[in-house]
Design an enzyme around this catalytic site. Sequence first.
Site, PDB file in Angstrom:
ATOM      1  N   ARG A 141      75.667  43.886  58.832  1.00 47.09           N
ATOM      2  CA  ARG A 141      75.816  42.550  58.261  1.00 47.09           C
ATOM      3  C   ARG A 141      77.302  42.265  58.099  1.00 47.09           C
ATOM      4  O   ARG A 141      78.088  43.123  57.697  1.00 47.09           O
ATOM      5  CB  ARG A 141      75.121  42.443  56.898  1.00 47.09           C
ATOM      6  CG  ARG A 141      73.609  42.378  56.964  1.00 47.09           C
ATOM      7  CD  ARG A 141      73.130  41.063  57.575  1.00 47.09           C
ATOM      8  NE  ARG A 141      71.684  40.911  57.525  1.00 47.09           N
ATOM      9  CZ  ARG A 141      70.862  41.285  58.492  1.00 47.09           C
ATOM     10  NH1 ARG A 141      71.350  41.860  59.578  1.00 47.09           N
ATOM     11  NH2 ARG A 141      69.558  41.102  58.375  1.00 47.09           N
ATOM     12  N   GLU A 162      78.889  33.521  59.248  1.00 50.42           N
ATOM     13  CA  GLU A 162      78.131  33.597  60.481  1.00 50.42           C
ATOM     14  C   GLU A 162      77.226  32.371  60.591  1.00 50.42           C
ATOM     15  O   GLU A 162      76.491  32.087  59.641  1.00 50.42           O
ATOM     16  CB  GLU A 162      77.285  34.871  60.492  1.00 50.42           C
ATOM     17  CG  GLU A 162      76.610  35.151  61.813  1.00 50.42           C
ATOM     18  CD  GLU A 162      75.917  36.506  61.843  1.00 50.42           C
ATOM     19  OE1 GLU A 162      74.673  36.516  62.044  1.00 50.42           O
ATOM     20  OE2 GLU A 162      76.594  37.538  61.641  1.00 50.42           O
ATOM     21  N   HIS A 164      75.645  38.133  67.169  1.00 49.58           N
ATOM     22  CA  HIS A 164      74.469  38.718  66.514  1.00 49.58           C
ATOM     23  C   HIS A 164      73.322  38.817  67.514  1.00 49.58           C
ATOM     24  O   HIS A 164      72.205  38.370  67.253  1.00 49.58           O
ATOM     25  CB  HIS A 164      74.055  37.889  65.298  1.00 49.58           C
ATOM     26  CG  HIS A 164      73.319  38.703  64.266  1.00 49.58           C
ATOM     27  ND1 HIS A 164      73.371  38.420  62.928  1.00 49.58           N
ATOM     28  CD2 HIS A 164      72.514  39.801  64.383  1.00 49.58           C
ATOM     29  CE1 HIS A 164      72.636  39.301  62.259  1.00 49.58           C
ATOM     30  NE2 HIS A 164      72.103  40.148  63.124  1.00 49.58           N
TER      31      HIS A 164
END
Length: 333
Positions: A244, A273, A292
């Site tokens: 993360r 993000e 991601h």
Amino acid sequence: MSTAARGHRAVVPTSGAPLPIDAPQSGPVAVLPEPTDLHVTAVTEAGGTVAPLDAQTRGLIWLDPRDPSGLADALDAAPGVGWVQLPFAGVDAFAHLIQEHGDRVLFTSAKGAYAEPVAEHALALTLGTLRVLPKRARASSWATEPEGVSLYGRNVLVIGAGGIALEYIRLLAPFDVDVTVVRRSADPVDGASRTVTTDQLDAVLPVADVVMIAAAMTSGTAKLFGAQQFASMKPSARLVNVARGGLVDTDALVDALRTGAIAGAGLDVTDPEPLPDGHPLWSEPGAVITPHQADTPEMVAPLLAERVRLNTTAFLAGSGEGFVGVVDPVAGY
């Protein structure tokens, strides 16, 4: 109520004995918000059938990792739910729901299910940063100065000891690296030379050539890596993060790359993000950023379906045992 909580299909067991009072109650399990043939098939292969969501729902298979409010609505609409299957290994987006309902609902996640594709991506980022591929990819002329570092025989620090970390360590074996694992406990980890607790992180950082982050995002691990940690690392060290973005202080990372405190970073996750256009990280020659996508939908759909099958089997068995990827509501993962 959101549309996610209305009118969708649910799993109904063909049979099931009463459960102990401390186990999830066997009964209809809603597949939300948009059931797919793959996941419905996983349910039927486990012995269940599919029916509309209603007040009799006793479990939820939640397929949208970005809609915690939809899951909240579904839980409000079905207060008898005793089991929820979440779609990702990381459950930080659902942390408030886990805390709120964890005393009566068993939450299972996909932790460990996506280990292979994510660990593979972590290895790609490791090799890419060591071989200065981010800089080479941006080049428009032939370089005359040789650069690059071999992974063979290096010291690798792995943060976390879940499925992704274990698979990454397995993939590292042919490179004859020395692996140190940082985790909550000092219990040994297969493939690692040593295991230390999180409070010893700063003590082991100075010897690491590669630091790979695969830890869960919790209130206790937010900004685990900041200016102090980067200052402790070798100037030649590389950071890889596939967990993360919030585990790393982004401003401190940008500063570490700019000043040469570390040599490179391979990031599949960022904070914020998505990473905004024009953010300084995009222009750092030592950084390679992927959006991601260590595990694409095509990769993870069959893996999640298998997790759904296994946990639906456990749910229908009625014993409260056999669930895979159980979330600890106290630890938050």
